[in-house]
Design an enzyme around this catalytic site. Structure first.
Site, PDB file in Angstrom:
ATOM      1  CB  THR A  15    -104.638 -16.399  17.475  1.00 25.89           C
ATOM      2  OG1 THR A  15    -104.628 -17.783  17.240  1.00 25.89           O
ATOM      3  CG2 THR A  15    -103.243 -15.903  17.107  1.00 25.89           C
ATOM      4  CD  GLU A  34    -108.151 -14.844  10.235  1.00 29.43           C
ATOM      5  OE1 GLU A  34    -108.633 -15.992  10.185  1.00 29.43           O
ATOM      6  OE2 GLU A  34    -106.936 -14.626  10.359  1.00 29.43           O
ATOM      7  CB  SER A  77     -99.955 -19.968   0.187  1.00 30.53           C
ATOM      8  OG  SER A  77    -101.257 -19.437   0.212  1.00 30.53           O
TER       9      SER A  77
END
Lengths: 383, 383
Positions: B179, B259, B383
């Site tokens: 990504t 990450e 979320s």
């Protein structure tokens, strides 16, 4: 009842001192006959532990009298000394049981790259042999645990015959097979060719489709032993169905106890052009770390399912893909489908359906979510 | 200096309101010429986002005047409406810049399966166009961040010419590509065929060998634009070396900001029979979740390296494999080597050498460890 559910088998499980914490770590399973037919399936990892190399060899004649299993050490990547240790293990068991060493399979599980404490293991074989019992299946199942929180056993019965078994496995569960040791026994009167066929038919659609963390072990072994003591020879289909049922049940138990997992995920691929396509897509989805994290967070993130499907060579058109999560078709025709807030993610089992709209074949792969507990458990395992 | 280090380029980065938190989310890069040559490399995922489909199409003539990039939404798996939105984005930018829409590439990054807020994005293009500047590279690099903690830029200079670029990417980094959105610019006077060759030569050994989490994105795009404004045409080798240097630097920055990662892991495969073998083994090791957890725990668990090598088709003999971790040959000839307690694991960078003893080819794959933070970040992303 485990490996002693079928008649003609005895088993034992003891603490030989291989594990430093004193937990049971040595199991013995003995086929008391009259038949001693056997078949086995082993890891497809090219780096094979010494006990795998040994057991593959001794199984070539389709005959086994006993299996020695230890937890507390995998005896993998241990060089010539490791192989000698496996050989010595089989010799000691053979001596204790009055059979030939080439009738004894050996299975080991635990840390890779460490020699087994043979000064503990060899005397333990004598102790285990002295405790062999027709009721020893449970103890044997307990002795092969590593990070398993529960022991795993299963039984299926036919008309006058039984298939039973035990399994261990919690991490490193992947096709081909997993860090799993499985011993299945039957009292059906079947020869090694039938055992081999039934075992391969069963593992292909059960253990080979359990993929907890994408990692393939050096030690995986699934053995099936027949004593013939029931005196009946079932129809192949009946026998194969029972073997498959026990394998499926044990496989499901492995997933249910996978390291650190909080979700058991059933990835069902439907309408694939071929079964191979369905399996390839299922594995790709099952191995997607981002999806596994999302499902851990109870997030029905279907974009990550599509992203995983897109990495495969399977036949499909991106704008015809459909995905359901727990019964809600959140993706239709490769795009936004039903309202994702309708997906109920509260339960441990998650059911993903990936519809490739390219044929009529299907396959199901089982996996787990990826959790902080998995990370913790596997970053501390060897220390 | 980013994309405006090379002469002949302006850029801007603004907050258009695509991200709900008000952070910068829209970037514009404009080639002011005189040349407008361009080349691109895109995700090999078969599920491609609308902007990828669009940009692949408009790049076919090897010419681009501008690139619009947005964070805050991937516009992937968004069906015909998503493609219309990309088209409208290019049209609006073309209008603002007085060029044709087919001279405008579009890149998007963010959550899959959600339509972009076009009521925010389209007006933002006008705002960005009004802020275009020869010093806007930094702001553009900031506007394409998603979960990146820092923006990534790099510059290499030749004799009178420059290659510069910016990248975003933090998760879902895997070969083919990740990504990642990358825009590279140069003022060298080179045509699109040279750009294409240099870009493919560079990405093959840089971005394609960055594999943070094994996941491949739907949106990966690497673009290289040439303005020719330096008025020099470098020798191919010099130009290719500069492009590769910028790609390698940006790739290393992506791994350094992956990450949740606490370790940057360099998997160097040596003495392979072929480069393909070396890459296959490197990827297999880099994707092994168990190893990645072990390295997170600063455990030099070489057994998991061997176990990962064993799943490949590369040429090797298990009893000839050697593995070094941070300079200590912990595995020799497929078995226990030097004392593993000698391995110093305190630093962020971990260097694994896997010696296949099967030839003389080599390849390096970069990856990260697997951490509880990775799990947390990716279970909460949408979320």
């Amino acid at each position: 009842m485990s490996v002693t559910a079928a008649k003609g088998f005895t088993a034992a499980g003891i603490a030989a001192g291989i594990k430093e914490n004193g937990n049971p770590d040595l199991a013995l399973v003995v086929n008391t006959g009259p038949r001693r037919a056997a078949a086995g399936v082993f890891t497809s990892n090219r780096v094979k532990a010494a006990p795998v190399l040994w057991s593959e060899q001794v199984l070539k004649d389709g005959r086994l009298s006993a299996v020695v299993l230890n937890s507390g050490g995998a005896n993998a990547c241990t060089g010539p000394q490791g192989f000698q240790d496996t050989h010595a293990t089989a010799e000691r068991a053979a001596e204790a049981l009055g059979v030939g060493a080439i009738e004894v399979a050996v299975c080991s599980t635990g840390l890779i790259g460490v020699l087994l404490p043979m000064d503990k293991l060899l005397p333990g074989i004598g102790t285990a042999a002295a405790q062999l019992s027709e009721h020893g299946g449970e103890k044997a199942a307990l002795a092969i645990k590593t990070t398993d929180t529960v022991h795993k056993t299963s039984v299926a019965t036919g008309d006058g015959w039984t298939v039973g078994g035990m399994a261990k496995g919690a991490g490193m569960l992947a096709p081909g097979l997993a860090t799993m040791l499985v011993v299945l026994t039957t009292d059906a009167d079947v020869d090694s060719a039938v055992l081999d066929r039934a075992l391969r038919d069963a593992t292909r659609v059960t253990f080979d489709r359990v993929d907890s963390d994408g990692c393939m072990s050096t030690n995986d072994t699934v053995l099936l032993l027949a004593s013939g003591s029931a005196g009946t020879t079932p129809a192949y289909e009946d026998f194969a169905r029972a073997v498959q049922a026990v394998c499926a049940d044990l496989g499901r138990q492995l997933i249910g106890d996978a390291e650190g997992a909080s979700k058991d995920i059933r990835v069902e691929v439907v309408n694939a052009a071929t079964e191979e396509d369905a399996v390839e897509v299922g594995r790709s989805v099952a191995r997607n770390n981002l999806l596994k994290c999302a499902l851990h967070g109870e997030d029905p993130n279907w974009g990550r399912v599509l992203s995983a499907i897109g990495t495969t060579r399977a036949a499909f058109e991106p704008d015809q893909l459909n995905v359901a999560i727990n019964g809600v078709w959140v993706c239709k025709n490769g795009s936004v489908g039903e309202d994702r807030t309708l997906v109920d993610m509260r339960y441990r089992e998650v059911h993903i359906v990936a519809d490739l709209a390219a044929g009529s074949e299907t396959a199901t792969i089982w996996t787990n979510d990826l959790t902080a507990d998995y990370v913790h458990e596997n970053s501390a395992y060897s220390s």
